[in-house]
Design an enzyme around this catalytic site. Structure first.
Site, PDB file in Angstrom:
ATOM      1  N   ASP A 208      70.283  33.653   8.972  1.00 35.66           N
ATOM      2  CA  ASP A 208      71.311  34.519   9.547  1.00 35.66           C
ATOM      3  C   ASP A 208      72.542  34.404   8.655  1.00 35.66           C
ATOM      4  O   ASP A 208      73.264  33.408   8.710  1.00 35.66           O
ATOM      5  CB  ASP A 208      71.600  34.069  10.985  1.00 35.66           C
ATOM      6  N   GLN A 211      77.859  35.366   8.480  1.00 34.32           N
ATOM      7  CA  GLN A 211      79.147  34.773   8.076  1.00 34.32           C
ATOM      8  C   GLN A 211      79.126  34.265   6.637  1.00 34.32           C
ATOM      9  O   GLN A 211      80.101  33.659   6.181  1.00 34.32           O
ATOM     10  CB  GLN A 211      79.515  33.596   8.998  1.00 34.32           C
ATOM     11  N   LYS A 234      81.331  42.899   9.113  1.00 39.43           N
ATOM     12  CA  LYS A 234      81.990  41.620   8.817  1.00 39.43           C
ATOM     13  C   LYS A 234      82.305  41.488   7.331  1.00 39.43           C
ATOM     14  O   LYS A 234      82.768  40.455   6.874  1.00 39.43           O
ATOM     15  CB  LYS A 234      81.117  40.457   9.289  1.00 39.43           C
ATOM     16  N   CYS A 372      79.887  33.381  21.214  1.00 39.73           N
ATOM     17  CA  CYS A 372      78.440  33.679  21.275  1.00 39.73           C
ATOM     18  C   CYS A 372      77.620  32.526  20.744  1.00 39.73           C
ATOM     19  O   CYS A 372      76.576  32.724  20.092  1.00 39.73           O
ATOM     20  CB  CYS A 372      78.088  34.954  20.509  1.00 39.73           C
TER      21      CYS A 372
HETATM   22  C1  LIG Z   1      78.495  38.151  14.264  1.00 39.50           C
HETATM   23  C2  LIG Z   1      77.313  37.286  14.118  1.00 39.50           C
HETATM   24  C3  LIG Z   1      76.041  37.702  14.520  1.00 39.50           C
HETATM   25  C4  LIG Z   1      75.813  39.020  15.201  1.00 39.50           C
HETATM   26  O1  LIG Z   1      76.201  40.099  14.405  1.00 39.50           O
HETATM   27  P1  LIG Z   1      76.230  41.568  15.031  1.00 39.50           P
HETATM   28  O2  LIG Z   1      76.960  42.353  13.994  1.00 39.50           O
HETATM   29  O3  LIG Z   1      76.986  41.481  16.323  1.00 39.50           O
HETATM   30  O4  LIG Z   1      74.822  41.999  15.211  1.00 39.50           O
HETATM   31  C5  LIG Z   1      74.988  36.851  14.313  1.00 39.50           C
HETATM   32  N1  LIG Z   1      75.163  35.657  13.736  1.00 39.50           N
HETATM   33  C6  LIG Z   1      76.359  35.222  13.323  1.00 39.50           C
HETATM   34  C7  LIG Z   1      76.486  33.895  12.670  1.00 39.50           C
HETATM   35  C8  LIG Z   1      77.476  36.015  13.504  1.00 39.50           C
HETATM   36  O5  LIG Z   1      78.678  35.589  13.118  1.00 39.50           O
END
Ligand SMILES: *Cc1c(COP(=O)(O)O)cnc(C)c1O
Length: 414
Positions: A208, A211, A234, A372
């Protein structure tokens, strides 16, 4: 990623900041200090203008049109795939799938990969610091397939317990899904080492990168991971668009995730055959303007240089941590070995939502809550933190304003 020598002293960050008109406004009577980049970063005029141009001059549906406008839109939209390929060091643009964001990318892998490969008793390894987007889709597919979830613990600093990780790996492990940079703690995880260990056990790896991609050079082939997910909003791009990188061998084997137009080869009521990757994963009309916007965002970031951005943000986040730690009663949540762009903190006597509300009255935008990532906050025995998340267009003055603001909030509680 091209090799360049970062020399941030020659980069005009005052000029760069002017590319972001949203930063140049008063909020509650004071100049805005925007420190919520981890939730969504701001958009430079170059990206906004490119999206505007598409709407004014190029708007048309992609892929199926023979007419000129549709071809223009298709070319611009598909150009982004090549830009993403080069930006993250993928082997082919066919390994770049368009999604609506990190969440969508992970759901795609969990469903498509999971349905193909997971069976009763198989294991999915996650970490204690995952965003809900990298937890819940795995829980849902685990429930459907009988696979189970194992969790790598995090130490008191917010670093992964790599010894525990090694002991969790076995021939039952089918997937290791791990965050590259934690949105709650700022921890940068050793994703290459994690990937090598998983591969030695025969497991696939999803990273993932929501960030990570906005803040440092990322090379998926160097990491070696099988899947890599991130979001446009982001990284100076628009909302509603994201990327899933996947290795060709997996994408070819995996079934479609959603059915509809564009993802098919031939359709009849007797039998339907599917298009090849990446298109077999892209049913329906995509967010075309947003996809073109991501291409413009990549151009913008590359023009500054991801190594320059990483160096600038390291300077800012180190300054932030140093200054925050001078504040009496402030406790950092997460003091990892390597940190990127995020500083999370708590006070025993002040609730994070009070902190966030009063800071906002002074024009300072931070995020408060569980980010989250409830499991990791539970690990640190806090219900919520205040999080300042930085971007290259932030300044030391922004951080000084934050520190002043925190001291002002504290004065109410003394
Ligand atoms: C923001 C984020 C997500 C989710 O991204 P979305 O654009 O809301 O789908 C997943 N993992 C991390 C580490 C994030 O910061």
């Amino acid at each position: 990623m091209a090799e360049t020598v970062a020399n941030i002293s020659t980069v005009d960050f005052d000029k760069i900041r002017k590319d972001f008109p949203v930063l140049d406004q008063q909020v509650n009577g004071r100049p805005l200090v925007y420190l919520d980049n981890g939730a969504s970063s701001q958009m430079p005029v170059q990206v906004a203008d490119r999206i505007d141009h598409y709407h004014r001059r190029e708007h048309s549906n992609v892929h199926r049109g023979i007419h000129t406008l549709s071809q223009k839109a298709t070319d611009a939209f598909e150009e982004t795939r090549k830009k993403v390929r080069d930006f993250i060091g993928a082997g082919s643009e066919n390994e770049i799938i368009y999604t609506t964001g990190t969440t969508d990318s992970i759901n795609l892998v969990a469903n498509s990969f999971g349905k193909l490969y997971f069976k009763e008793g198989d294991q999915i390894i996650l970490t204690e610091m995952e965003h809900h987007a990298n937890i819940v889709p795995w829980q849902m597919i685990a429930e459907q397939t009988g696979a189970e979830i194992k969790v790598i613990p995090v130490d008191d600093n917010g670093d992964l317990d790599m010894k525990a990780y090694k002991s969790l790996l076995s021939e039952k492990t089918k997937m290791v899904a791990v965050v590259h940079v934690s949105n709650a703690l700022g921890t940068v995880n050793p994703v290459k080492e994690i990937t090598d260990l998983a591969h030695n056990s025969g497991a696939a790896v999803l990273v993932d990168g929501a960030q990570a991609v906005p803040h440092q050079p990322v090379d998926v082939q160097e990491i070696g991971c099988d899947f890599y997910a991130f979001s446009a909003h982001k990284m100076c791009g628009p909302t509603g668009f994201g990327i899933l990188y996947g290795k060709k061998e997996y994408l070819d084997a995996m079934p479609p995730y959603r059915g509809g137009g564009d993802m098919i080869d031939k359709v009849s009521f007797e039998e339907t055959t599917y298009n090849v990757a990446p298109f077999k994963f892209e049913a329906g009309t995509p967010p075309i303007a947003a996809g073109i916007g991501l291409g413009a965002a990549i151009d913008y970031l590359e023009n500054i240089g991801m190594d320059v951005i990483a160096e600038k943000e390291a300077e800012l986040v180190n300054y932030a941590v140093e200054e925050l730690q001078k504040i009496d009663g402030l406790r950092m949540i997460g003091t990892p070995r390597t940190r990127a762009s995020v500083a999370s903190f708590v006070f025993d006597e002040i609730h994070a939502s009070d902190m966030g509300t009063i800071l906002d009255k002074r024009g300072i935008a931070v995020r408060t809550g569980h980010h989250c990532a409830q499991p990791i906050l539970r690990r640190f025995n806090v219900p919520a933190t205040t999080r300042a998340s930085l971007s290259f267009y932030n300044t030391k003055e922004d951080i000084d304003r934050l520190v002043d603001g925190i001291n002002y909030v504290k004065s109410f509680f003394e």
